[in-house]
Write an enzyme that holds these catalytic residues in place. Structure first.
Site, PDB file in Angstrom:
ATOM      1  CB  THR A 168      -0.787   0.053   1.340  1.00  0.00           C
ATOM      2  OG1 THR A 168      -1.539  -1.121   1.485  1.00  0.00           O
ATOM      3  CG2 THR A 168      -1.708   1.259   1.419  1.00  0.00           C
ATOM      4  NE  ARG A 196      -8.509  -7.856   1.354  1.00  0.00           N
ATOM      5  CZ  ARG A 196      -7.471  -7.078   1.561  1.00  0.00           C
ATOM      6  NH1 ARG A 196      -7.172  -6.126   0.696  1.00  0.00           N
ATOM      7  NH2 ARG A 196      -6.711  -7.220   2.614  1.00  0.00           N
ATOM      8  N   GLY A 198      -9.592  -4.129   2.142  1.00  0.00           N
ATOM      9  CA  GLY A 198      -8.610  -4.262   3.214  1.00  0.00           C
ATOM     10  C   GLY A 198      -8.799  -3.137   4.212  1.00  0.00           C
ATOM     11  CG  ASP A 199      -5.357  -2.142   6.537  1.00  0.00           C
ATOM     12  OD1 ASP A 199      -5.172  -2.334   5.315  1.00  0.00           O
ATOM     13  OD2 ASP A 199      -4.429  -2.024   7.348  1.00  0.00           O
ATOM     14  CB  THR A 219       1.476  -1.356   4.811  1.00  0.00           C
ATOM     15  OG1 THR A 219       2.650  -1.711   5.528  1.00  0.00           O
ATOM     16  CG2 THR A 219       1.506   0.126   4.490  1.00  0.00           C
ATOM     17  N   GLY A 222      -4.440  -6.338   6.107  1.00  0.00           N
ATOM     18  CA  GLY A 222      -5.575  -5.531   6.541  1.00  0.00           C
ATOM     19  C   GLY A 222      -6.616  -6.343   7.283  1.00  0.00           C
TER      20      GLY A 222
HETATM   21  N1  ASP Z   1      -3.117  -3.312   3.891  1.00  0.00           N
HETATM   22  C1  ASP Z   1      -3.501  -3.503   2.516  1.00  0.00           C
HETATM   23  C2  ASP Z   1      -4.771  -4.288   2.446  1.00  0.00           C
HETATM   24  O1  ASP Z   1      -5.070  -5.047   3.355  1.00  0.00           O
HETATM   25  C3  ASP Z   1      -2.517  -4.205   1.675  1.00  0.00           C
HETATM   26  C4  ASP Z   1      -1.094  -4.081   2.045  1.00  0.00           C
HETATM   27  O2  ASP Z   1      -0.655  -3.046   2.524  1.00  0.00           O
HETATM   28  O3  ASP Z   1      -0.363  -5.041   1.833  1.00  0.00           O
HETATM   29  O4  ASP Z   1      -5.428  -4.168   1.445  1.00  0.00           O
END
Ligand code: ASP
Length: 310
Positions: A168, A196, A198-199, A219, A222
């Protein structure tokens, strides 16, 4: 005049100059965050954000982004947005122009069109080849998986066999007025289930900013930071008097308490209200680094995070 600074994760390098230029021109922390992330979104070499980002399991790039103002606690986010070059700017317009804080899927694309956001093809040749190779390596025929009644869940579980699916961009900035802002942008978990989230677009999970206490962004997995409300928790710990370092380690304790579900690597990025940075990683991904640029430094510095096993 307060000391200006930018903290961005390893993916953010290409946006650091634009972000510092914005701060140097007395623009707001929000402007600086947006300016930096826009360049990361356009960089095809960043395989986890915007153009060049990884597609979902059906080969479509779906982007998530969020932005938050630490002065007003206003925020905007988009999730599973397809076909637009700058999810971060669409997220900012959700904040500026709509009564909402988050718009996802077809609604997000409709909103982006309505505000005149820039359209573009996000799936690059390289990302497409990477996707095709992954399907080939896992003996998943593309012609079968794209059938309307295909069972996608077992295929998505295969993506958990490697952790090479993360990334991210996160930017946290403090402007000359001492105001804080933060932003996130990502194509999310590579080869994820369509829709989907994520966070990164979830305020309180992947991002939270409050001028009084600091700024935090996460990151990697999530699925974990949503469950623990990690970014908001870090600021709550700082509100209760924890240092930025202690707040990150306390948030790790919360992640440690998670039982069951998918567990993977996590990286926490934080600034306190004075702009003291701290980045804490589970250390399972050796490539993790972050960028730091405080006014007065000639150029941004690439640093390694503190690591602690979960
Ligand atoms: N945190 C991000 C998500 O869950 C992806 C990542 O940073 O790897 O979408």
């Amino acid at each position: 005049m307060k000391t200006m600074m930018i903290l961005a994760n390893g993916e953010g390098g290409v946006g650091m100059q634009a972000s510092m230029d914005a701060l140097s021109q007395a623009k707001s922390a929000l402007d600086a965050v947006e300016a930096g992330i826009r360049l990361v979104e356009l960089d095809p070499n960043v395989r986890t954000v915007g153009v060049g980002g990884a597609p979902n399991i059906l080969g479509k790039v779906e982007c998530d982004a969020a932005i938050m103002c630490g002065t007003t606690l206003r925020t905007g986010a988009v999730g599973a947005l397809q076909g637009y070059l700058h999810p971060i700017s669409v997220a900012r317009q959700v904040m500026e122009k709509s009564p909402h804080v988050m718009i996802v899927g077809q609604g997000a694309a409709r909103f982006a069109q309505e505000i005149g956001a820039e359209k573009g093809a996000l799936l690059t040749e390289a990302a497409r080849a990477n996707y095709a190779n992954w399907l080939g390596d896992h003996a998943v025929p593309e012609s079968e998986i794209t059938q309307a009644d295909a069972e996608l869940v077992p295929v998505v579980w295969l993506t958990t066999q490697t952790h090479a699916t993360h990334g991210t961009t996160v930017f946290l900035a403090r402007d000359s007025q001492g105001h804080l802002a933060g932003g996130t942008s990502t194509s999310g978990w590579a080869f994820k289930y369509p829709g989907r989230l994520g966070d990164s677009p979830i305020i309180g999970a992947g991002l939270y900013v409050d001028d009084r206490y600091g700024a935090a962004a996460c990151t990697h997995t999530g699925e974990m930071t949503i469950r623990a409300g990690t970014a908001r928790a870090m600021l709550a710990y700082m509100k209760k008097g924890a240092t930025v370092q202690a707040a990150c380690h306390e948030a790790f304790q919360d992640l440690r308490a998670l039982q069951g579900g998918y567990l993977g690597p996590v990286v926490l990025h934080a600034l306190d209200a004075n702009g003291t940075p701290y980045v804490l990683s589970t250390g399972s991904d050796d490539n993790v680094s972050y960028w730091w640029w405080a006014k007065g430094m000639q150029q941004p510095e690439c640093r390694k995070p503190i690591t602690e096993a979960l």
